[in-house]
Write a protein that holds these residues in place. Structure first.
Motif, mmCIF file in Angstrom:
data_model
loop_
_atom_site.group_PDB
_atom_site.id
_atom_site.type_symbol
_atom_site.label_atom_id
_atom_site.label_comp_id
_atom_site.label_asym_id
_atom_site.label_seq_id
_atom_site.Cartn_x
_atom_site.Cartn_y
_atom_site.Cartn_z
ATOM 1 N N ALA A 177 0.809 -1.220 0.000
ATOM 2 C CA ALA A 177 0.000 0.000 0.000
ATOM 3 C C ALA A 177 0.843 1.271 0.000
ATOM 4 C CB ALA A 177 -0.920 0.012 1.217
ATOM 5 N N ALA A 178 2.147 1.133 0.118
ATOM 6 C CA ALA A 178 3.035 2.296 0.212
ATOM 7 C C ALA A 178 3.137 3.018 -1.126
ATOM 8 C CB ALA A 178 4.424 1.837 0.659
ATOM 9 N N PRO A 179 3.423 4.312 -1.103
ATOM 10 C CA PRO A 179 3.644 5.045 -2.364
ATOM 11 C C PRO A 179 4.980 4.629 -2.972
ATOM 12 C CG PRO A 179 4.124 6.462 -0.493
ATOM 13 C CD PRO A 179 3.572 5.191 0.072
ATOM 14 N N HIS A 180 4.981 4.243 -4.207
ATOM 15 C CA HIS A 180 6.205 3.791 -4.857
ATOM 16 C C HIS A 180 6.773 4.820 -5.823
ATOM 17 C CE1 HIS A 180 6.356 -0.359 -3.302
ATOM 18 N NE2 HIS A 180 5.051 -0.192 -3.172
ATOM 19 N N SER A 181 6.221 6.004 -5.802
ATOM 20 C CA SER A 181 6.732 7.107 -6.597
ATOM 21 C C SER A 181 6.653 8.377 -5.770
ATOM 22 C CB SER A 181 5.923 7.272 -7.890
ATOM 23 O OG SER A 181 6.245 8.509 -8.520
ATOM 24 N N ILE A 182 7.656 9.234 -5.908
ATOM 25 C CA ILE A 182 7.652 10.518 -5.215
ATOM 26 C C ILE A 182 6.457 11.358 -5.646
ATOM 27 C CG2 ILE A 182 8.912 12.712 -5.081
ATOM 28 C CD1 ILE A 182 11.494 11.111 -5.073
ATOM 29 N N VAL A 183 6.035 11.200 -6.884
ATOM 30 C CA VAL A 183 4.889 11.959 -7.396
ATOM 31 C C VAL A 183 3.651 11.700 -6.549
ATOM 32 C CG1 VAL A 183 3.368 12.261 -9.378
ATOM 33 C CG2 VAL A 183 5.833 11.976 -9.730
ATOM 34 N N GLU A 184 3.501 10.478 -6.026
ATOM 35 C CA GLU A 184 2.310 10.105 -5.254
ATOM 36 C C GLU A 184 2.222 10.823 -3.915
ATOM 37 O OE1 GLU A 184 1.647 5.855 -4.934
ATOM 38 O OE2 GLU A 184 2.896 5.521 -6.706
ATOM 39 N N GLN A 218 15.559 19.297 -12.830
ATOM 40 C CA GLN A 218 16.261 19.176 -14.107
ATOM 41 C C GLN A 218 15.593 18.137 -15.008
ATOM 42 O OE1 GLN A 218 20.343 17.353 -14.323
ATOM 43 N NE2 GLN A 218 20.935 19.424 -14.930
ATOM 44 N N VAL A 219 15.100 17.051 -14.431
ATOM 45 C CA VAL A 219 14.488 15.974 -15.209
ATOM 46 C C VAL A 219 13.050 16.313 -15.611
ATOM 47 C CG1 VAL A 219 13.745 13.561 -15.121
ATOM 48 C CG2 VAL A 219 15.965 14.213 -14.182
ATOM 49 N N TRP A 220 12.278 16.848 -14.668
ATOM 50 C CA TRP A 220 10.854 17.097 -14.917
ATOM 51 C C TRP A 220 10.598 18.391 -15.686
ATOM 52 C CZ3 TRP A 220 8.815 16.019 -9.254
ATOM 53 C CH2 TRP A 220 8.885 14.649 -8.998
ATOM 54 N N GLY A 221 11.531 19.305 -15.621
ATOM 55 C CA GLY A 221 11.282 20.636 -16.176
ATOM 56 C C GLY A 221 10.749 21.554 -15.088
ATOM 57 N N ASP A 222 11.039 22.831 -15.227
ATOM 58 C CA ASP A 222 10.762 23.775 -14.142
ATOM 59 C C ASP A 222 9.276 23.894 -13.814
ATOM 60 O OD1 ASP A 222 11.809 25.888 -12.290
ATOM 61 O OD2 ASP A 222 10.490 27.141 -13.515
ATOM 62 N N LYS A 223 8.419 23.988 -14.821
ATOM 63 C CA LYS A 223 6.995 24.207 -14.566
ATOM 64 C C LYS A 223 6.370 23.018 -13.847
ATOM 65 C CE LYS A 223 2.655 25.474 -16.829
ATOM 66 N NZ LYS A 223 1.990 25.819 -18.128
ATOM 67 N N CYS A 224 6.608 21.823 -14.373
ATOM 68 C CA CYS A 224 6.058 20.608 -13.757
ATOM 69 C C CYS A 224 6.577 20.451 -12.336
ATOM 70 C CB CYS A 224 6.421 19.398 -14.620
ATOM 71 S SG CYS A 224 5.831 17.822 -13.965
ATOM 72 N N TRP A 225 7.853 20.726 -12.164
ATOM 73 C CA TRP A 225 8.483 20.597 -10.848
ATOM 74 C C TRP A 225 7.895 21.584 -9.846
ATOM 75 C CZ3 TRP A 225 11.938 24.194 -8.441
ATOM 76 C CH2 TRP A 225 12.614 23.700 -7.319
ATOM 77 N N GLN A 226 7.719 22.841 -10.241
ATOM 78 C CA GLN A 226 7.135 23.827 -9.329
ATOM 79 C C GLN A 226 5.722 23.439 -8.931
ATOM 80 O OE1 GLN A 226 7.712 28.047 -9.382
ATOM 81 N NE2 GLN A 226 9.047 27.917 -11.187
#
Length: 351
Positions: free
Chosen positions: A171-178, A207-215
């Protein structure tokens, strides 16, 4: 007829042999040529023996008595945890007789405090070695000419940690996005992402996600009411106690809680995970160049790195041994965007 017993014969023989030995010893002591012959035969052993004795005893005497000279000391700034670094530095002192004066960082600001100090002292260096527990700030200082040379040793990793009493692994989140999902509201712990490895990790994600998505992700994470705490060890402790169900922290801090018997585990490495080497750097213009060079070489030794791995201060010896895909920062670009990325983090997370 005189009868001489066997016992008396043996006594007479022993007495005769003793007198013969005394004559030989006396004649040798009076024979100058013989003495020189013996000394000449063994002279080549004298200098190595003296060197070995001096090399063994003098460092120990200096260490025990505290009779160090300025030439026999070295100053090190280090963000490696004192509990791990101090025994290694003490061992170096015992082996070499070179005193090590160590300045450790604060858990709150971690590497950034020492980095700012090194920058402020750049024109008049006060330390000789910088032992950093992450890579970005070392590269920042190297780009500004603070170091003569530097190298990476071993690695830790940035991980998601969970309390298994609160949460099953399935049940744990396996992605930081979650971590921005409503289900984790008020249940996630992490250090303020303005310092140390948390900042480096967040900037690598930018750097990987891009500035807008990351913010957008950063704002959603902050809005999800996480525990924002002073350091990764504090984040790991909150997860270990079950106050937080999930944490974003360093592998060595998870290991420290596991040694205490806490129900905390790290999730596997993913493409969002960051490997974090230690770095050893020789400060340009430091005042104790001979001792600094010896300490620099000492800390690079495989046996020293292995000690850190055994203590679980490091996770492994070499990042090349890791086969799973992880973040691979483009360091030059990361440095170019460092000020802007840091300013954006402050705008979102600064209390």
């Amino acid at each position: 007829m005189v009868v001489v017993s066997q016992t008396n014969c043996l006594r007479m023989e022993d007495a005769g042999m003793t007198r013969d030995r005394e004559k030989m010893d006396h004649s040798w002591r009076n024979d100058e040529f013989a003495r020189r012959e013996v000394i000449g035969h063994w002279w080549w052993l004298i200098i190595p023996v003296i060197a070995i004795v001096a090399g063994t005893l003098l460092p120990a005497v200096a260490w025990l008595t505290g009779t160090f000279t300025p030439a026999s000391e070295v100053i090190i700034y280090t963000s490696q945890d004192q509990v791990y670094a101090e025994p290694i530095l003490k061992q170096f002192e015992r082996q070499t007789g070179i005193r090590v004066r160590a300045v450790y960082d604060s858990e709150v600001v971690k590497t950034v405090g020492l980095v700012n100090r090194l920058l402020a002292e750049n024109d008049h260096p006060q330390c000789d070695i910088f032992w950093n527990n992450e890579e970005l700030r070392t590269r920042q200082l190297a780009a500004k000419g603070v170091f003569e040379k530097w190298t990476a040793i071993g690695y830790r990793s940035r991980r998601i940690a969970v309390n298994t009493n609160r949460l099953s692994l399935a049940a744990a989140p396996h992605s930081i996005v979650e971590l921005t999902n409503q289900s984790w509201r008020g249940k996630v712990a992490l250090a303020y992402p303005l310092f140390g490895t948390t900042a480096t990790h967040f900037l690598a994600l930018r750097q990987v996600w891009g500035d807008k998505c990351w913010q957008n992700w950063c704002r959603a994470l902050a809005a999800n009411k996480p525990f924002l705490v002073d350091g990764n060890s504090v984040a790991a402790k909150l997860v270990a106690k079950g106050e937080a169900w999930v944490g974003l922290t360093d592998s060595d801090d998870i290991a420290a809680e596991q040694r205490e018997g806490a129900s905390i585990v790290e999730l596997p490495l993913t493409e969002e995970s960051l490997l974090v080497p230690n770095t050893i750097a020789l400060v340009r213009g430091g005042g104790h160049s001979a001792g600094a060079e010896r300490l620099f070489e000492y800390l690079k030794q495989p046996e020293v790195v292995e000690k850190l791995v055994t203590a679980r201060a490091l996770e492994g010896v070499c990042t090349r041994d890791v086969t799973r895909a992880t973040l691979k920062p483009e360091w030059e670009g990361l440095l170019v965007g460092l000020d802007q990325g840091t300013a954006e983090l402050k705008g979102v997370f600064l209390r």
